[in-house]
Design a protein around this motif. Structure first.
Motif, short mmCIF file in Angstrom:
data_model
loop_
_atom_site.label_atom_id
_atom_site.label_comp_id
_atom_site.label_asym_id
_atom_site.label_seq_id
_atom_site.Cartn_x
_atom_site.Cartn_y
_atom_site.Cartn_z
N ASP A 47 0.82 -1.20 0.00
CA ASP A 47 0.00 0.00 0.00
C ASP A 47 0.86 1.26 0.00
O ASP A 47 0.47 2.30 -0.54
CB ASP A 47 -0.91 0.02 1.23
CG ASP A 47 -2.12 -0.89 1.05
OD1 ASP A 47 -2.78 -1.20 2.05
OD2 ASP A 47 -2.40 -1.27 -0.11
N THR A 50 5.46 0.82 -4.24
CA THR A 50 5.11 0.14 -5.48
C THR A 50 6.24 -0.80 -5.89
O THR A 50 7.40 -0.38 -5.95
CB THR A 50 4.87 1.16 -6.60
OG1 THR A 50 3.83 2.03 -6.19
CG2 THR A 50 4.48 0.46 -7.89
N ILE A 134 -4.58 0.07 -12.69
CA ILE A 134 -4.23 0.88 -11.52
C ILE A 134 -5.43 1.11 -10.62
O ILE A 134 -5.41 1.98 -9.75
CB ILE A 134 -3.64 2.24 -11.95
CG1 ILE A 134 -4.69 3.08 -12.68
CG2 ILE A 134 -2.40 2.06 -12.79
CD1 ILE A 134 -4.27 4.53 -12.91
N SER A 136 -6.48 -0.42 -8.13
CA SER A 136 -6.22 -0.63 -6.71
C SER A 136 -5.40 0.49 -6.09
O SER A 136 -5.19 0.51 -4.87
CB SER A 136 -5.48 -1.96 -6.51
OG SER A 136 -4.23 -1.93 -7.17
N GLN A 137 -4.93 1.44 -6.89
CA GLN A 137 -4.08 2.51 -6.38
C GLN A 137 -4.87 3.62 -5.67
O GLN A 137 -4.30 4.39 -4.92
CB GLN A 137 -3.27 3.14 -7.53
CG GLN A 137 -2.28 2.20 -8.18
CD GLN A 137 -1.12 1.87 -7.28
OE1 GLN A 137 -0.72 2.67 -6.45
NE2 GLN A 137 -0.56 0.68 -7.44
N ARG A 161 -6.00 8.80 -2.41
CA ARG A 161 -5.88 7.62 -1.55
C ARG A 161 -5.62 8.06 -0.12
O ARG A 161 -4.69 8.81 0.16
CB ARG A 161 -4.74 6.72 -2.04
CG ARG A 161 -4.58 5.44 -1.23
CD ARG A 161 -3.59 4.47 -1.86
NE ARG A 161 -2.23 4.94 -1.83
CZ ARG A 161 -1.50 5.20 -2.90
NH1 ARG A 161 -2.02 5.05 -4.10
NH2 ARG A 161 -0.25 5.61 -2.80
N HIS A 166 -2.03 11.58 -5.02
CA HIS A 166 -0.80 10.98 -5.51
C HIS A 166 -0.73 11.10 -7.04
O HIS A 166 -1.73 10.88 -7.73
CB HIS A 166 -0.72 9.50 -5.13
CG HIS A 166 -0.66 9.27 -3.66
ND1 HIS A 166 0.49 8.93 -2.99
CD2 HIS A 166 -1.63 9.34 -2.70
CE1 HIS A 166 0.25 8.80 -1.70
NE2 HIS A 166 -1.04 9.03 -1.51
N LEU A 168 0.91 9.45 -10.28
CA LEU A 168 1.52 8.19 -10.69
C LEU A 168 2.10 8.30 -12.10
O LEU A 168 1.49 8.90 -12.98
CB LEU A 168 0.49 7.05 -10.67
CG LEU A 168 -0.35 6.87 -9.41
CD1 LEU A 168 -1.31 5.70 -9.60
CD2 LEU A 168 0.53 6.65 -8.20
N LYS A 176 2.39 -0.90 -15.41
CA LYS A 176 2.98 -0.89 -14.08
C LYS A 176 3.30 0.54 -13.65
O LYS A 176 3.72 1.36 -14.46
CB LYS A 176 4.25 -1.73 -14.04
CG LYS A 176 4.00 -3.23 -14.20
CD LYS A 176 5.30 -4.01 -14.06
CE LYS A 176 5.04 -5.52 -14.15
NZ LYS A 176 6.29 -6.29 -14.02
N VAL A 177 3.12 0.82 -12.36
CA VAL A 177 3.44 2.13 -11.81
C VAL A 177 4.94 2.20 -11.57
O VAL A 177 5.49 1.43 -10.78
CB VAL A 177 2.68 2.38 -10.48
CG1 VAL A 177 3.07 3.72 -9.88
CG2 VAL A 177 1.18 2.34 -10.72
N SER A 180 5.59 7.02 -7.90
CA SER A 180 4.42 7.54 -7.20
C SER A 180 4.87 8.68 -6.29
O SER A 180 5.78 8.50 -5.48
CB SER A 180 3.73 6.45 -6.37
OG SER A 180 2.64 6.99 -5.65
#
Length: 258
Positions: A47, A50, A134, A136-137, A161, A166, A168, A176-177, A180
């Motif tokens: 969380d 990343t 993304i 879930s970010q 969040r 944030h 990203l 993929k991140v 961040s």
């Protein structure tokens, strides 16, 4: 008679001992139950940072996670009880550059940039595909494909969040991140402030002011008129997202003026 007293005394001591032993066992089980599982601790680490967890160990009351990120490999230590990050240490720095479209990869020559993605790297993911990756970010506020002649293209997304904003940076081919950055703590919106004020005082909103000054937390002043014609001013903290004060306007005494 004395013998009976001794027997009763030893019996009482035995009962007290059993009770103490049971209490200690129950306390130990409760303490153990409160500790985070390895999966919960892993979620806490992901969380905040990343990357991919490639190794997990537990020492005493701490979980040690080795996280592989775009910039290198890091050791993240999570407290097993409260989930706090004890420390994060970079173990290895990644100085390797991604191969361009003309380089060859013997493992997957069709897609040298991402061997796991069978798609042609010349065709980046669509905006909807990136949104799905993304999700879930956090709550997505905006997303944009940035194309630059000096560097490779990338998606830039802004998410909310845990009451923080944030920014990203996202690989357009893998989703993929890669970076961040916490931009700022999210302020309470005017609509959210009004809803909080109406929870304190039921009535009709008469006026809303947003106050922001140096050295003071931003806040809203919301005036509400009730059905019995009284007026209250509610102060809502824009960061804490809660009512700070409720002030009622003094009414004139008509009888004294008559």
């Amino acid at each position: 008679m004395n013998r009976r007293k001794w027997i009763m005394l030893f019996g009482c001591i035995a009962i007290v001992g059993v009770a103490l032993l049971t209490t200690v066992q129950l306390w130990g089980q409760t303490s153990e139950a409160q500790a985070l599982t390895e999966g919960e601790a892993k979620e806490r680490a992901l969380d905040k940072y990343t990357g991919e967890i490639i190794e997990t160990t537990k020492k005493d009351n701490e979980y040690h996670f080795v996280l592989k990120a775009e910039t290198g490999t890091y050791l993240i230590v999570i407290h097993a009880t409260n989930g706090d990050v004890v420390s994060i240490t970079q173990q290895e720095k990644n100085n390797e550059q991604k191969p361009d479209g003309n380089s060859e990869n013997p493992e997957n020559p069709e897609n040298p940039e991402n061997p796991e993605n069978p798609e042609n790297p010349e065709n980046p993911l669509t905006e909807d595909e990136v949104k799905a990756k993304i999700s879930s970010q956090g709550t997505l506020e905006s997303i944009e494909l940035i194309q630059s002649a000096e560097s490779s293209s990338y998606y830039q997304a802004i998410v909310q969040r845990e009451n923080e904003e944030h920014t990203l940076t996202i690989d357009p081919y893998t989703g993929k991140v890669t970076n961040s950055t916490k931009t700022s703590q999210r302020l309470l919106s005017e609509k959210e402030a009004i809803n909080l004020a109406l929870e304190e005082v039921n009535g009709e909103v008469d006026d809303v002011d947003f106050i922001e000054s140096d050295g003071q937390t931003p806040y809203y002043l919301i005036e509400i008129e009730t059905d019995d014609e009284r007026e209250a001013t509610i102060q809502i903290d824009a960061y804490k997202k809660q009512a700070i004060t409720v002030t009622w306007e003094e009414q004139e005494d008509d009888e004294d003026d008559s």
